[in-house]
Design a protein around this motif. Structure first.
Motif, PDB file in Angstrom:
ATOM      1  N   ARG A 163       1.133  -1.184  -0.028  1.00  0.00           N
ATOM      2  CA  ARG A 163      -0.012  -0.247  -0.145  1.00  0.00           C
ATOM      3  C   ARG A 163       0.827   1.050   0.039  1.00  0.00           C
ATOM      4  N   GLY A 172      -0.188  -2.524  -7.918  1.00  0.00           N
ATOM      5  CA  GLY A 172      -1.544  -3.108  -8.570  1.00  0.00           C
ATOM      6  C   GLY A 172      -1.164  -3.263  -9.615  1.00  0.00           C
ATOM      7  N   LYS A 177      -2.638  -8.200  -4.027  1.00  0.00           N
ATOM      8  CA  LYS A 177      -3.760  -7.275  -3.449  1.00  0.00           C
ATOM      9  C   LYS A 177      -3.322  -7.160  -2.558  1.00  0.00           C
ATOM     10  N   THR A 178      -4.160  -6.787  -1.374  1.00  0.00           N
ATOM     11  CA  THR A 178      -3.653  -6.475  -0.049  1.00  0.00           C
ATOM     12  C   THR A 178      -4.687  -7.649   1.096  1.00  0.00           C
TER      13      THR A 178
END
Length: 196
Positions: A163, A172, A177-178
């Protein structure tokens, strides 16, 4: 040297610099993602250890002839339900993690009831096999807690990297993805009431 050659050298240097940083960033995301997978595998291993201990505990308790059968049946059902839920480390969606945590929570509650009810049976409490299994189960619960904490730490490290700017752009683009970690069970913020 001509201006054109200098421009080409500067562009090539920038491409190498950005490419090198991108490769380094991608590799660090892969490393952190694998750390999350390893931590998840450790969590599952500790839960499996608990599931493996339960049949021995149930069989030992069955030896007490007048023990409450419904309590044993609830433990057996909860174990069966908990061992059916499989979550792949590569597909740790919040929904799947919540489903896994809920089934394990039901098993924890059933085991807790079994241990509380067993206090009413002095022959069972005096049984050396039961005491040994109870101690192993308590140790396993501690291992599960440590594994869950390690998993949450690995998820936090990964999420911070994925992030953070400019890594979030690369994450991205490359599909990182988180991830979701373990959360406290609903209602656990309230201390249980003890009455004598």
């Amino acid at each position: 040297m001509s201006t054109r050659n200098i421009t080409l050298i500067v562009i090539a240097a920038l491409i190498l610099l950005v490419g090198g940083c991108g490769c380094n960033g991608y590799n660090s995301l892969v490393k952190l993602d694998e750390g999350v997978s390893k931590a998840w595998n450790n969590v599952q291993s500790d839960y499996q250890r608990r599931a493996d201990l339960i049949p021995n505990l149930v069989n030992t308790v069955k030896g007490e002839a007048n023990f409450e059968q419904t309590t044993l049946e609830n433990v057996i059902k909860a174990r069966a339900s908990a061992t059916q839920i499989k979550v792949d480390a590569k597909d740790l969606t919040p929904e799947k993690l919540q489903q896994f945590q809920a089934s394990q929570g039901q098993l924890s509650q059933a085991l807790g009831r079994l241990l509380v009810v067993s206090e009413n049976y002095p022959n069972l409490r005096a049984n050396e096999a039961f005491r040994g299994l109870q101690a192993q189960l308590e140790g396993t619960e501690n291992r599960i807690k440590v594994s869950r904490n390690d998993f949450n730490s690995a998820v936090a490290d990964y999420n911070i990297k994925a992030r953070s700017f400019p890594m979030n752009i690369l994450a991205g683009i490359t599909g990182f993805k988180t991830k979701e970690g373990f959360k406290a069970d609903a209602g656990s913020e309230k201390a249980p009431e003890v009455k004598f």
